[in-house]
Design an enzyme around this catalytic site. Structure first.
Site, PDB file in Angstrom:
ATOM      1  N   HIS A  45      11.371  -1.358   4.584  1.00 43.83           N
ATOM      2  CA  HIS A  45      10.703  -2.620   5.297  1.00 43.83           C
ATOM      3  C   HIS A  45      11.456  -3.695   5.523  1.00 43.83           C
ATOM      4  CE1 HIS A  45       6.223  -4.761   5.135  1.00 43.83           C
ATOM      5  NE2 HIS A  45       6.774  -4.305   6.472  1.00 43.83           N
ATOM      6  N   CYS A  63       5.454  -8.622   1.860  1.00 40.66           N
ATOM      7  CA  CYS A  63       6.692  -7.650   1.369  1.00 40.66           C
ATOM      8  C   CYS A  63       7.999  -7.970   2.138  1.00 40.66           C
ATOM      9  CB  CYS A  63       6.132  -6.270   1.893  1.00 40.66           C
ATOM     10  SG  CYS A  63       4.425  -6.159   1.252  1.00 40.66           S
TER      11      CYS A  63
END
Length: 546
Positions: A150, A94
């Site tokens: 993130h 990710c």
């Protein structure tokens, strides 16, 4: 020292009230979501709006236009009426994909070789990197980030508002429970923008607890688009909306009502597969609502909609990367070849599958071209980009000029020792730099793909997973040894079933010779700290702690 929760809530509430009334009083410069005053001198007609949607861990095969049993009619329509990018590569995790998307640079330059940022990590996307949002911002765009971030949060300097976004609504970390918005027993759901004094407002959205975040992210995106359509948010300014859904990343959570609505036809599927499917379909519903909102306000004619997945589905999970090999965290095609669809009335040629080579870094360069970005005399240095301008490739089905993609390069000499004892009671060093223990080099060139060094061996997922782990036929297979090399011809063997290095030693040697060029651009990775304060965030909410 952090303020007590009651005092902090009162302070934020007062600030929001003041900001709200200032917004209502504003005339020449509206502030519907942010306290930022836009530079009206940079407004330019004709620049396209960008809606960039990222799904999380969605399998390559988990869309209707690839024959999946998962219902995705809205994504399918975007694909059929737009362009499918068949060879669009991302990174296998990710954070790494998001870093390359926002910088237009390979992970070897940005220190994101593979590993994900953890909740306690004291590092993030380097602050000297210029982000895609900053590029749009300097060209007069309103910039919004909705959903998952993130890319670092241990100080506010790493959070979206400090990285070029005017407004953020979502969560900082890598995952969360979908209804209660919890990661590691701690709440993470917020709205960020600048107040009238240029300070970041961090408004924790307690009122959104209990609501599925897919619903919330869709709702907020629709509001943003509608406000532009109604002239609320600087209607003369084009906008960039980065919508990063959490779905269908773990944990697999969806209501029984939605499972019945979206997955009742999947008679033999496991409970997780049905839940996963309903999460994808619920996201698809949201995408349809966003496109309808663009139509409703006559914005779609000048808007480019892009959908990608950040990496493949988990190999042992309910997602399917069929017919590709491997999955998330691995460098076989199922981990790094993503769903990718582009749709816009601006496209000259539509309704086809583009088989040219593309990489997630290409979006930065492409958008830079579309907005006419001038990189001379910038206040913040623009580092060299690795992406290619692929607009002509998408628009007219021609090559962008890219014939190779670096998927990974790891050199031990460039990695600081990440395993050390704790310095004190609150901090230690982190051994999560990457998932590979030894050096490796992975590259695609034309139809050839080379995997050299320490690479995870992975099996295949079936088209219709029926039980957890049903697709992985190589559980327990060891990693490739440091001396091993594998070569695949993806044109003849897209499933990477046949290693042909012995028959094509000339290709192997050619691809290995490219390693030196990339090594010259390799960034050194300093020791990375973690903090136990990350586990002890104040009052049950994740806040930056430095």
């Amino acid at each position: 020292m952090a303020a007590p929760p009651i005092l902090r809530t009162i302070m934020i509430s007062c600030l929001n009230i003041v900001t709200f009334f200032n917004r209502q009083d504003s005339t020449s410069s509206e502030r519907c979501f942010t306290g930022k005053t836009y530079n009206q001198d940079k407004i330019s007609d004709g620049k396209p709006n960008i809606v960039f949607i990222v799904s999380d861990d969605q399998g390559y095969g988990d869309v209707g236009f690839r024959g999946s049993d998962i219902l995705t009619p809205n994504i399918d329509r975007l694909a059929v009426e737009g362009v499918i990018l068949e060879h669009h590569y991302v990174q296998p995790t990710c954070s790494a994909t998001r870093a390359s998307l926002l910088t237009g640079r390979y992970g070897i330059r940005t220190q994101f070789w593979q590993g994900n940022i953890k909740p306690w990590s004291q590092w993030g996307l380097p602050l000297n990197e210029t982000t895609l949002a900053e590029m749009f911002q300097r060209n007069g765009y309103a910039t919004y980030a909705v959903g998952k971030w993130h890319l670092g949060m241990y100080t506010y300097d790493y959070t979206p508002i400090a990285r070029g976004f005017d407004y953020f609504y979502g969560f900082y970390l890598g995952s969360q429970t979908y209804y209660n918005h919890i990661n590691t027993r701690t709440y993470d759901f917020r709205e960020n923008y600048l107040d009238l004094h240029g300070k970041i407002v961090d408004d924790i959205k307690y009122e959104d607890k209990g609501k599925h975040n897919t619903y919330l992210f869709t709702k907020k995106s629709v509001e943003i688009i509608a406000n532009h359509g109604e002239g609320c948010s600087h209607d003369k300014n084009p906008f960039f909306l980065l919508l990063s859904y959490a779905a269908p990343h773990t944990p697999y959570q969806s209501s029984r009502k939605r499972q019945k609505m979206f997955a009742s036809h999947m008679k033999n599927a496991s409970t997780d597969r049905k839940t996963y499917a309903s999460m994808v379909s619920y996201m698809d519903d949201g995408i349809g609502e966003i496109v309808r909102t663009l139509d409703q306000y006559n914005l779609r004619r000048n808007t480019i909609v892009v959908l990608i997945s950040d990496n493949g589905a988990e190999l042992l999970g309910p997602g399917s990367n069929y017919p590709l090999r491997g999955g998330k965290r691995g460098y076989f095609e199922g981990g790094v070849r993503s769903i990718a669809v582009v749709n816009s009335p601006m496209l000259a040629v539509t309704g086809y599958t583009n088989t040219h080579l593309h990489h997630v870094t290409d979006w930065y360069t492409t958008f830079q071209h579309l907005v006419g970005d001038n990189t001379e005399n910038l206040e913040k240095r623009q580092f060299p980009l690795d992406g290619f301008n692929m607009w002509d490739s998408i628009n007219r089905n021609v090559s962008s000029g890219r014939n190779e993609v670096l998927l990974s390069l790891r050199e031990e000499e460039y990695v600081a020792n990440q395993v050390k004892e704790r310095k004190n009671a609150s901090e230690t060093n982190e051994n999560t730099l990457d998932l590979m223990l030894n050096d490796h080099f992975i590259i695609r060139w034309r139809e050839w793909k080379l995997l050299h060094g320490d690479v995870l061996l992975m099996g295949y997922t079936p088209k219709y997973p029926v039980s957890p782990g049903a697709g992985n036929r190589t559980v327990g297979v060891p990693r490739i040894s440091l001396q091993d090399t594998r070569l695949y011809n993806l044109q003849e063997d897209p499933r990477e079933a046949f290693d042909v290095k012995d028959e094509h030693r000339d290709i192997v040697n050619l691809l290995l010779s490219k390693r030196r060029k990339y090594k010259e651009n390799l960034s050194w990775i300093p020791p990375r700290a973690i903090s136990l304060r990350g586990f002890k965030n104040a009052y049950g909410v994740w806040y930056p702690w430095k």
